[in-house]
Design a protein around this motif. Structure first.
Motif, PDB file in Angstrom:
ATOM      1  N   LEU A  40      -7.470  10.651  -3.748  1.00 29.09           N
ATOM      2  CA  LEU A  40      -7.005  10.096  -2.483  1.00 29.09           C
ATOM      3  C   LEU A  40      -5.502   9.889  -2.582  1.00 29.09           C
ATOM      4  O   LEU A  40      -5.022   9.217  -3.488  1.00 29.09           O
ATOM      5  CB  LEU A  40      -7.721   8.775  -2.198  1.00 29.09           C
ATOM      6  CG  LEU A  40      -9.252   8.900  -2.086  1.00 29.09           C
ATOM      7  CD1 LEU A  40      -9.904   7.538  -2.160  1.00 29.09           C
ATOM      8  CD2 LEU A  40      -9.638   9.612  -0.797  1.00 29.09           C
ATOM      9  N   ASP A  41      -4.759  10.454  -1.627  1.00 31.96           N
ATOM     10  CA  ASP A  41      -3.300  10.367  -1.692  1.00 31.96           C
ATOM     11  C   ASP A  41      -2.753   9.656  -0.463  1.00 31.96           C
ATOM     12  O   ASP A  41      -3.504   9.086   0.339  1.00 31.96           O
ATOM     13  CB  ASP A  41      -2.677  11.762  -1.847  1.00 31.96           C
ATOM     14  CG  ASP A  41      -3.110  12.717  -0.733  1.00 31.96           C
ATOM     15  OD1 ASP A  41      -3.381  12.232   0.382  1.00 31.96           O
ATOM     16  OD2 ASP A  41      -3.172  13.928  -0.979  1.00 31.96           O
ATOM     17  N   GLU A  42      -1.439   9.707  -0.284  1.00 37.89           N
ATOM     18  CA  GLU A  42      -0.775   8.938   0.764  1.00 37.89           C
ATOM     19  C   GLU A  42      -1.118   9.414   2.168  1.00 37.89           C
ATOM     20  O   GLU A  42      -0.839   8.705   3.141  1.00 37.89           O
ATOM     21  CB  GLU A  42       0.734   8.939   0.558  1.00 37.89           C
ATOM     22  CG  GLU A  42       1.355  10.317   0.458  1.00 37.89           C
ATOM     23  CD  GLU A  42       2.800  10.246   0.002  1.00 37.89           C
ATOM     24  OE1 GLU A  42       3.451   9.204   0.212  1.00 37.89           O
ATOM     25  OE2 GLU A  42       3.271  11.233  -0.590  1.00 37.89           O
ATOM     26  N   LEU A  70      -8.517  -1.124   3.061  1.00 42.40           N
ATOM     27  CA  LEU A  70      -7.992  -0.490   1.849  1.00 42.40           C
ATOM     28  C   LEU A  70      -7.501  -1.530   0.844  1.00 42.40           C
ATOM     29  O   LEU A  70      -7.719  -1.396  -0.367  1.00 42.40           O
ATOM     30  CB  LEU A  70      -6.859   0.463   2.201  1.00 42.40           C
ATOM     31  CG  LEU A  70      -7.248   1.805   2.830  1.00 42.40           C
ATOM     32  CD1 LEU A  70      -6.009   2.585   3.245  1.00 42.40           C
ATOM     33  CD2 LEU A  70      -8.091   2.618   1.862  1.00 42.40           C
ATOM     34  N   GLN A  93       1.240   7.122  -6.891  1.00 36.94           N
ATOM     35  CA  GLN A  93       0.118   7.729  -7.605  1.00 36.94           C
ATOM     36  C   GLN A  93      -1.037   7.985  -6.665  1.00 36.94           C
ATOM     37  O   GLN A  93      -1.096   7.432  -5.562  1.00 36.94           O
ATOM     38  CB  GLN A  93      -0.338   6.806  -8.736  1.00 36.94           C
ATOM     39  CG  GLN A  93      -0.858   5.455  -8.243  1.00 36.94           C
ATOM     40  CD  GLN A  93      -0.994   4.452  -9.371  1.00 36.94           C
ATOM     41  OE1 GLN A  93      -0.012   3.946  -9.883  1.00 36.94           O
ATOM     42  NE2 GLN A  93      -2.227   4.192  -9.758  1.00 36.94           N
ATOM     43  N   SER A  94      -1.964   8.823  -7.109  1.00 36.19           N
ATOM     44  CA  SER A  94      -3.199   9.067  -6.367  1.00 36.19           C
ATOM     45  C   SER A  94      -4.247   8.034  -6.774  1.00 36.19           C
ATOM     46  O   SER A  94      -4.142   7.384  -7.806  1.00 36.19           O
ATOM     47  CB  SER A  94      -3.712  10.483  -6.645  1.00 36.19           C
ATOM     48  OG  SER A  94      -2.787  11.446  -6.206  1.00 36.19           O
ATOM     49  N   TRP A  95      -5.276   7.935  -5.934  1.00 37.22           N
ATOM     50  CA  TRP A  95      -6.341   6.969  -6.167  1.00 37.22           C
ATOM     51  C   TRP A  95      -7.683   7.678  -6.127  1.00 37.22           C
ATOM     52  O   TRP A  95      -7.811   8.783  -5.613  1.00 37.22           O
ATOM     53  CB  TRP A  95      -6.276   5.833  -5.127  1.00 37.22           C
ATOM     54  CG  TRP A  95      -5.027   5.015  -5.282  1.00 37.22           C
ATOM     55  CD1 TRP A  95      -3.758   5.385  -4.926  1.00 37.22           C
ATOM     56  CD2 TRP A  95      -4.924   3.721  -5.865  1.00 37.22           C
ATOM     57  NE1 TRP A  95      -2.861   4.397  -5.248  1.00 37.22           N
ATOM     58  CE2 TRP A  95      -3.554   3.355  -5.827  1.00 37.22           C
ATOM     59  CE3 TRP A  95      -5.837   2.827  -6.418  1.00 37.22           C
ATOM     60  CZ2 TRP A  95      -3.086   2.146  -6.317  1.00 37.22           C
ATOM     61  CZ3 TRP A  95      -5.383   1.614  -6.899  1.00 37.22           C
ATOM     62  CH2 TRP A  95      -4.026   1.276  -6.856  1.00 37.22           C
ATOM     63  N   PRO A 102      -6.597   3.637  -9.692  1.00 37.32           N
ATOM     64  CA  PRO A 102      -5.647   4.726  -9.897  1.00 37.32           C
ATOM     65  C   PRO A 102      -6.316   5.942 -10.533  1.00 37.32           C
ATOM     66  O   PRO A 102      -7.129   5.813 -11.453  1.00 37.32           O
ATOM     67  CB  PRO A 102      -4.605   4.111 -10.833  1.00 37.32           C
ATOM     68  CG  PRO A 102      -4.702   2.638 -10.604  1.00 37.32           C
ATOM     69  CD  PRO A 102      -6.141   2.379 -10.308  1.00 37.32           C
ATOM     70  N   LEU A 162       0.810  -1.217   0.000  1.00 40.15           N
ATOM     71  CA  LEU A 162       0.000   0.000   0.000  1.00 40.15           C
ATOM     72  C   LEU A 162       0.844   1.268   0.000  1.00 40.15           C
ATOM     73  O   LEU A 162       0.574   2.214  -0.748  1.00 40.15           O
ATOM     74  CB  LEU A 162      -0.956   0.005   1.201  1.00 40.15           C
ATOM     75  CG  LEU A 162      -2.106  -1.008   1.176  1.00 40.15           C
ATOM     76  CD1 LEU A 162      -2.959  -0.871   2.418  1.00 40.15           C
ATOM     77  CD2 LEU A 162      -2.955  -0.830  -0.075  1.00 40.15           C
ATOM     78  N   LEU A 176      -2.930   7.011   4.456  1.00 37.07           N
ATOM     79  CA  LEU A 176      -2.232   5.958   5.195  1.00 37.07           C
ATOM     80  C   LEU A 176      -1.582   6.465   6.483  1.00 37.07           C
ATOM     81  O   LEU A 176      -1.173   5.657   7.316  1.00 37.07           O
ATOM     82  CB  LEU A 176      -1.151   5.329   4.311  1.00 37.07           C
ATOM     83  CG  LEU A 176      -1.589   4.757   2.964  1.00 37.07           C
ATOM     84  CD1 LEU A 176      -0.401   4.131   2.256  1.00 37.07           C
ATOM     85  CD2 LEU A 176      -2.706   3.744   3.130  1.00 37.07           C
ATOM     86  N   PHE A 225       0.507   4.155  -2.929  1.00 39.02           N
ATOM     87  CA  PHE A 225       0.021   5.509  -2.705  1.00 39.02           C
ATOM     88  C   PHE A 225       1.115   6.548  -2.876  1.00 39.02           C
ATOM     89  O   PHE A 225       0.824   7.708  -3.164  1.00 39.02           O
ATOM     90  CB  PHE A 225      -0.627   5.619  -1.319  1.00 39.02           C
ATOM     91  CG  PHE A 225      -2.052   5.156  -1.282  1.00 39.02           C
ATOM     92  CD1 PHE A 225      -3.089   6.056  -1.441  1.00 39.02           C
ATOM     93  CD2 PHE A 225      -2.365   3.820  -1.111  1.00 39.02           C
ATOM     94  CE1 PHE A 225      -4.406   5.644  -1.415  1.00 39.02           C
ATOM     95  CE2 PHE A 225      -3.679   3.390  -1.081  1.00 39.02           C
ATOM     96  CZ  PHE A 225      -4.704   4.298  -1.239  1.00 39.02           C
TER      97      PHE A 225
END
Length: 391
Positions: A361-363, A377, A312-314, A388, A305, A366, A309
């Motif tokens: 959605l980015d890092e 997740l 790339q963004s999700w 992605p 994970l 987490l 993240f």
């Protein structure tokens, strides 16, 4: 990358969002002139026709022949059809455009004062002069947004049991007497609550209306879904048990004690607040059958994970549906995605809101994440409910 600034619906200056919800929502129509600003309504009639030719896209066409003869055709359509259509009295309607075009999905941000799980889709219709689907009522709330051209709307009464013209493929009111009439131009929005009779007619050859429709399942539909949910979750080991028995004069009599015990045993499940909450969250986020989301072919592991993240963004899959709520016992939170429920601890509230509301959605999702969240997740990505984001 999508903007984080939510689009605003420009209500009349004398009406606040709360006024709208108190006095108009599900009560009476409201016309809002020039209510949508700076939105990309660049979808052309030709592009809409192209969508209606796609196998997976739900579309229909309504043609009017004379005063009371209506024809309904279902897509997907052949491109050659459009060159053979008359110059007036027909309309093309394409459902779920927000699932295929990001600019249509972005339009929903203007209505975020209403719970997102209540929305159904953005339907786009194109009408030539005289094109319409006839006078009718809907069972759901709808915001009718004029994107291009002009459409004339006639509004009638709220009807409990409206009479329909017989032997037609669409629901057309037999008696329709308009009380108001408005000509909508680009940027204008007309809100209609359920049950209000209305008739929209294209005024020119460039008339396109984007309809933001709400979900309004029937009570029988909800009862059927809830019953099935109970059947899937009540253990087989649960059986009828007798009340205290005594000899009775007529052995065929069902005594009040038996009824009382039966009702108690059923109510233990029917009135179970935890089961009802889980059912409603799953029911509200179910995805339409024709919008099935294929799981990922190459599954990921929880240990991947951070790298995923960081790279790339999700984003939430455009077909997916999301909601959340506090558990009825206060012992955590429920995340509902595409008809499934995930239990998470209370300290995940901020992350759940980010998952359901933010984009992309980015890092940061987490950071300080609980182990339970990481497990969820991983499942969301493998189901392809998170995908992605476009760079």
């Amino acid at each position: 990358m999508a903007s984080q600034v939510p689009m605003q619906l420009q209500l009349p200056s004398s009406i606040s969002i709360q006024d709208f919800l108190n006095h108009y929502w599900q009560k009476r129509p409201l016309l809002m002139r020039n209510a949508v600003h700076d939105h990309d309504f660049n979808l052309s009639p030709e592009e809409l026709a192209g969508l209606s030719c796609e196998e997976e896209v739900e579309s229909r066409m309504v043609l009017r022949h004379g005063e009371k003869d209506w024809e309904l055709r279902h897509g997907p359509f052949d491109e050659a059809l459009f060159s053979r259509l008359p110059e007036q009295d027909w309309t093309l309607l394409v459902q779920d455009v927000d699932k295929y075009l990001p600019e249509a999905a972005d339009l929903l941000r203007a209505f975020h004062f209403i719970p997102s799980w209540r929305f159904d889709d953005v339907m786009v219709s194109y009408a030539v002069p005289g094109g319409s689907v006839g006078p009718h009522t809907d069972t759901y709330d709808v915001f009718l947004i004029q994107a291009r051209g002009r459409r004339r709307w006639q509004i009638g009464n709220r009807a409990e049991n409206p009479g329909l013209l017989p032997d037609l493929p669409i629901r057309v009111l037999a008696d329709f007497e308009p009380e108001d009439e408005w000509l909508l131009e680009p940027g204008d929005v007309l809100y209609l609550p359920p049950g209000v009779a209305h008739w929209g007619i294209g005024e020119d050859g460039d008339c396109m209306t984007w309809s933001v429709g709400l979900r309004a399942p029937s009570v029988p539909e909800m009862l059927g879904s809830f019953t099935q949910y109970l059947l899937d979750h009540v253990p087989e080991e649960a059986h009828f048990t007798d009340p205290a028995l005594s000899p009775q004069e007529s052995p065929s009599r069902i005594r009040p004690e038996a009824l009382s015990v039966t009702h108690q045993q059923l109510d233990a499940w029917l009135l179970n607040t935890d089961l009802r909450q889980r059912w409603f969250g799953c029911f509200s986020t179910e995805v339409k059958e024709h919008l099935f989301i294929e799981p990922r072919e190459n599954t990921v592991r929880q240990a991947q994970l951070a790298a995923l993240f960081a790279r790339q963004s999700w984003q939430r899959h455009p077909f997916s549906r999301w909601a959340w709520s506090e558990r009825t016992d206060g012992q955590g939170l429920c995340l509902f995605v595409c008809g499934e429920v995930f239990e998470l601890p209370n300290n995940c509230r901020k992350k759940i809101r980010q998952l359901c509301d933010a984009e992309p959605l980015d890092e940061t999702l987490l950071q300080d994440g609980s182990p339970e969240l990481l497990i969820v997740l991983t499942r969301l990505i493998n189901e392809n409910w998170l995908e992605p984001a476009d760079e």
